[in-house]
Motif scaffolding. Structure first.
Motif, PDB file in Angstrom:
ATOM      1  N   ILE A 150      34.160  37.768  40.391  1.00 26.86           N
ATOM      2  CA  ILE A 150      33.976  36.805  39.292  1.00 26.86           C
ATOM      3  C   ILE A 150      33.059  35.675  39.756  1.00 26.86           C
ATOM      4  O   ILE A 150      32.125  35.272  39.062  1.00 26.86           O
ATOM      5  CB  ILE A 150      35.337  36.217  38.834  1.00 26.86           C
ATOM      6  N   LEU A 169      30.903  35.773  42.143  1.00 28.77           N
ATOM      7  CA  LEU A 169      29.542  36.297  42.332  1.00 28.77           C
ATOM      8  C   LEU A 169      28.821  36.423  40.990  1.00 28.77           C
ATOM      9  O   LEU A 169      27.629  36.135  40.886  1.00 28.77           O
ATOM     10  CB  LEU A 169      29.585  37.663  43.018  1.00 28.77           C
ATOM     11  N   LYS A 170      29.558  36.850  39.975  1.00 29.85           N
ATOM     12  CA  LYS A 170      28.908  36.996  38.655  1.00 29.85           C
ATOM     13  C   LYS A 170      28.481  35.626  38.132  1.00 29.85           C
ATOM     14  O   LYS A 170      27.376  35.468  37.624  1.00 29.85           O
ATOM     15  CB  LYS A 170      29.863  37.669  37.667  1.00 29.85           C
ATOM     16  N   LYS A 227      25.457  34.491  40.063  1.00 24.80           N
ATOM     17  CA  LYS A 227      24.260  35.240  39.664  1.00 24.80           C
ATOM     18  C   LYS A 227      23.754  34.745  38.305  1.00 24.80           C
ATOM     19  O   LYS A 227      22.560  34.490  38.123  1.00 24.80           O
ATOM     20  CB  LYS A 227      24.609  36.745  39.593  1.00 24.80           C
ATOM     21  N   GLU A 237      32.277  33.362  33.611  1.00 26.27           N
ATOM     22  CA  GLU A 237      32.010  34.796  33.769  1.00 26.27           C
ATOM     23  C   GLU A 237      31.805  35.479  32.424  1.00 26.27           C
ATOM     24  O   GLU A 237      31.323  36.598  32.362  1.00 26.27           O
ATOM     25  CB  GLU A 237      33.148  35.456  34.558  1.00 26.27           C
ATOM     26  N   ASN A 276      39.119  41.512  33.769  1.00 30.24           N
ATOM     27  CA  ASN A 276      37.692  41.174  33.789  1.00 30.24           C
ATOM     28  C   ASN A 276      36.789  42.401  33.725  1.00 30.24           C
ATOM     29  O   ASN A 276      35.595  42.301  33.977  1.00 30.24           O
ATOM     30  CB  ASN A 276      37.389  40.373  35.056  1.00 30.24           C
ATOM     31  N   ILE A 325      33.264  42.289  32.009  1.00 34.08           N
ATOM     32  CA  ILE A 325      32.214  41.297  32.281  1.00 34.08           C
ATOM     33  C   ILE A 325      31.176  41.762  33.297  1.00 34.08           C
ATOM     34  O   ILE A 325      30.146  41.131  33.458  1.00 34.08           O
ATOM     35  CB  ILE A 325      32.804  39.951  32.766  1.00 34.08           C
ATOM     36  N   PHE A 326      31.467  42.856  33.986  1.00 33.69           N
ATOM     37  CA  PHE A 326      30.523  43.265  35.032  1.00 33.69           C
ATOM     38  C   PHE A 326      29.374  44.060  34.425  1.00 33.69           C
ATOM     39  O   PHE A 326      29.479  44.590  33.342  1.00 33.69           O
ATOM     40  CB  PHE A 326      31.261  44.081  36.100  1.00 33.69           C
ATOM     41  N   MET A 327      28.274  44.145  35.161  1.00 30.62           N
ATOM     42  CA  MET A 327      27.073  44.760  34.604  1.00 30.62           C
ATOM     43  C   MET A 327      27.068  46.283  34.805  1.00 30.62           C
ATOM     44  O   MET A 327      26.044  46.882  35.074  1.00 30.62           O
ATOM     45  CB  MET A 327      25.828  44.108  35.194  1.00 30.62           C
ATOM     46  N   GLU A 352      24.424  45.473  40.855  1.00 32.34           N
ATOM     47  CA  GLU A 352      23.043  45.002  40.641  1.00 32.34           C
ATOM     48  C   GLU A 352      22.049  45.958  41.302  1.00 32.34           C
ATOM     49  O   GLU A 352      21.046  46.354  40.698  1.00 32.34           O
ATOM     50  CB  GLU A 352      22.889  43.589  41.197  1.00 32.34           C
TER      51      GLU A 352
END
Lengths: 508, 281
Positions: free
Chosen positions: A244, A246-247, A250, A435, B18, B21-23, B222
């Motif tokens: 979280i 890191l997001k 970024k 986030e 979560n 929320i990640f890419m 990423e």
């Protein structure tokens, strides 16, 4: 009486108006101290107490450059206890968990009032629970310089831990067995306290360069140890591994890039937490990719910034305090790693302060409300867990102020309709990054316009609050105690919020 | 179509919370290897509750079930009744497990009026590699995912950063997928601290024909997305080919001095389609 942010302030205090209101007032300065006699050298705290006749109801000040490794404030506390001096006003620039000797002194009413910029640990706990008989006044770093130079906080004796002192009484933090680097927070105490004692464990013949001039120094106290410089390490030198964090870091770097803030000659400041270090790392990557050289970075300086200075990515570092030992080493050897006093850093009445020259800053928050007001002083129950430090100073000074935080910490929503205590006013907070998207202060139409065609997830603060509540539900209301234990003084000396004792239901 | 799939252990509430929320192009909710045997029921309950209570779910949901011969398979498959799952990730896929899962799914789908469940097959045994051409032909199968950890354990060989030991397995999976027009997804890179190793592993897998890669930590996404996305240069080239094709109106022409015919036009179309899916246009 309500202040401009709707907080109820006791009528004898000056209510906060807005963060630019200081411009309508003149700087107030007492005369800098004039030393009456030659600097004398002492060998015990007792001698210093005797020489300056330290007695009931006086004000003693300290700096916090040795942070958790500081022994000076602890030794002074021990002697106060031994002598049972009562009703003292303590003014350390910050209070750390290792300062446990203060707890007894508060409970026994040896210390009855405190001015500080930041506190946590046991001292914070007993004050939160209402054991300080008088008041706790929380300043900003720049505000502390102002309150001292104006005479509003008169200091009888300043005990300044100093890693090296020469035979003339000049002092430096750059060298010595407990070198801690810049001594920026001690400068107002040095110049305006009625009596100044440099406490050192490293006496040298002559310092070629020094930050503390002997012209203000009444006495030098030579002791075995002023502390342990290893204790100055602020907590981390590692970038977060939390996905979280890191997001958020970024996304922060993408946003900075979209706003065109990472450009030739820019300036920046961040905190020293793991997520802030990740932001610095992403910014560094962009700078290297595009051969960008920044003008300066400032603040509490960490290894990350030292590496960037040494790598040619910044021309200068302005350092009010070193956050780790790499920064201390750099401060000693690199002529572009420069000291600044807390006044030069953030005093609203000082000319050309560094805070005002910052292009952007990245800060944290314990809570943030729908009007972007930020709390970094208490937790949601009202327990004291920090304080502004430089938060409000640089939030006001920087062109773009970014606050980063997960939406939820330990199942607790960070966005509130109203924060428990206001540390930094929302008018000085431009962007909140989480986030799950960002919110831009509606007052910053220029930033909204710049980002309107970007693919960044932009929400209103209300939308982010609703997102949070859809995950956590709506939290129960927190009970507040009636007793006011102190207040948060904005950098200009007005009161931005009061501090209340934690309700008995939450005291463990 | 994916570039990246992120594994999330089914019994990790904060990661579940979560997940969106990640890419990542999709999330694999893991009920199998990441979940200890005494946590299986908890993990399943947690994932089910997450599906029913979360407003913003990830865009592609994949459920990694336990093996078809385990005690947990029936309960795992009941999560399909949530109608939130896009794919089932079948562990230890081989022709026998394919037969069993197909029977179980058909019965469940018929009883509950569910649409046909699509499968991603985890090829992680020598038997799976040997039968991968047949597995890839099954109408439920939309992708093959190479699982190198179990495979190298079975072969008693060590995984290396260079990855020569996986060359055959990767190639088998890639060709089986390509021959059946389904997706070949690469095994995760397990050292989350080795950024350079990850970059090499992605590039190597891509060069062999893998179209996507799994991640075991969000910090890997990423790099994976970057390497498995069409580059700006490639997208620009594809746009030029298509524009020229539409302008000249014939099947063979020259673009930037090179001959373009049907396979090149198809390649350009695929590239544009990918770029659109991944928001690169």
């Amino acid at each position: 009486m309500l202040n401009a942010l709707g907080r109820d302030i006791p009528s004898h205090l000056k209510p906060f108006v807005n963060s630019d209101d200081y411009k309508n007032h003149k700087r107030r300065l007492i005369s800098k101290k004039i030393k009456q006699s030659k600097t004398v050298f002492l060998s015990s705290y007792k001698e210093a107490f005797d020489m300056f006749n330290i007695k009931d109801n006086q004000t003693l000040s300290f700096h916090h450059h040795l942070r958790n490794g500081d022994l000076v404030i602890r030794e002074v506390c021990k002697l106060i206890k031994e002598k049972n001096i009562k009703g003292l006003h303590f003014a350390p620039s910050s209070i750390f968990p290792s300062y446990t000797e203060m707890i007894d002194l508060i409970m026994n009413e040896n210390i009855t009032n405190i001015h500080t910029n930041y506190l946590n640990g046991g001292v914070a706990k007993v004050i939160s629970q209402g054991h300080l008989v008088g008041q706790l006044i929380m300043n900003t770093h720049g505000g502390r310089a102002r309150v001292i130079e104006s005479g509003d906080l008169g200091i009888d004796v300043a005990f300044i831990a100093c890693p090296s002192v020469d035979k003339f009484g000049n002092g430096s933090g750059a060298i010595g067995k407990n070198a801690c680097g810049s001594l920026g927070y001690a400068i107002p105490d040095l110049e305006y306290a009625k009596k100044v004692v440099l406490v050192t464990d490293h006496l040298v013949e002559e310092l070629k360069e020094y930050q503390l001039s002997s012209e203000y120094v009444d006495a030098v106290l030579v002791v075995d140890s002023i502390g342990d410089a290893k204790g100055i390490v602020s907590g981390t030198t590692e970038i977060t591994k939390d996905p979280i964090g890191l997001k958020i870091a970024k996304d922060c770097s993408i946003l900075l890039d979209k706003l065109g803030l990472i450009k030739e000659g820019f300036s920046m400041q961040t905190g020293a937490g793991k997520t802030s270090l990740a932001v610095v790392s992403y910014v560094e990557k962009i700078m290297k990719e595009r051969n960008i050289v920044g003008r300066f970075a400032s603040g509490g300086i960490t290894k990350a910034y030292v590496d960037m200075l040494e790598g040619g990515l910044f021309k200068k570092l302005y350092d009010v305090q070193c956050f780790d030992l790499d920064a201390v080493k750099s401060f000693n050897k690199n002529t572009n790693h420069l000291p600044m006093s807390s006044s030069e850093y953030g005093n609203p009445f000082e000319k050309d302060i560094i805070a005002n020259d910052l292009d952007f800053v990245v800060l944290g928050a314990t809570e943030i409300d729908l009007d972007f007001n930020v709390n970094v002083t208490t937790d949601i129950l009202g327990n004291l867990i920090g304080g502004s430090g430089g938060h409000s100073d640089i939030a006001h000074g920087a062109d773009v102020t970014i606050v980063i935080s997960p939406l939820i910490k330990s199942r607790i929503p960070i966005i509130k309709e109203n924060v428990t205590a206001i540390t930094t006013p929302g008018q000085d907070v431009d962007i909140f990054i989480t986030e799950r998207g960002i919110a831009i202060n509606p007052m910053r139409k220029d930033l909204i316009h710049k980002l309107k065609d970007s693919n960044i997830n932009i929400f209103t603060m209300e939308e982010l609050l609703n997102k949070t509540h859809s995950i956590t539900g709506i939290p129960a209301k927190i009970k507040k105690d009636d007793r006011i234990i102190g207040h948060i003084e904005y950098r200009d000396g007005t009161v931005i919020d009061v501090l209340r004792k934690v309700h008995d239901d939450y005291i463990r | 179509m994916f570039r990246s799939l992120l594994f999330i252990p089914g019994n990790n509430p904060s990661m579940l919370q979560n997940a969106d929320i990640f890419m990542s192009d999709g999330i694999i909710f893991d009920l199998e290897d990441a979940v200890n045997i005494n946590e299986k029921d908890n993990a399943r309950n947690l994932v089910e509750t997450y599906f029913f209570t979360t407003k913003d779910l990830p865009k592609n949901i994949i459920l990694r079930i336990n093996p078809v011969n385990s005690l947990f398979i029936e309960d795992d498959l009941k999560l399909l009744l949530s109608r939130k799952i896009d794919y089932i990730l079948l562990p230890k896929a081989n022709m026998l497990s394919m037969y069993v899962i197909d029977k179980m799914l058909s019965s469940l789908e018929e009883k509950n009026n569910l649409k046909v469940t699509k499968l991603i097959c985890l090829i992680e045994e020598a038997k799976g590699i040997a039968e991968v051409d047949e597995i890839a032909k099954h109408p439920r199968v939309e992708a093959l995912l190479l699982g190198a950890e179990d495979l190298t354990n079975e072969l008693e060989i060590e995984r290396t950063t260079v990855g020569n030991e996986l060359l055959y397995a990767r190639s088998k999976v890639v060709y089986a997928a390509a021959a059946n027009q389904i997706l070949a997804i690469d095994t995760p890179f397990t050292d989350i601290t080795d950024q350079e190793g990850l970059e090499y592993d992605c590039s190597n897998a891509k060069s062999l024909g893998m179209k996507a890669k799994t991640a075991i930590h969000p910090s890997q996404l990423e790099t994976i997305n970057q390497i498995f996305s069409p580059t700006k240069k490639m997208i620009h080239w594809a746009q030029g080919v298509i524009q020229t094709y539409e302008k000249v109106g014939k099947g063979v022409f020259q673009y930037q001095g090179k001959m373009v015919d049907k396979p090149v036009i198809e390649k350009a179309k695929k590239l544009i389609e990918k770029a659109k899916i991944f928001d690169l246009l």
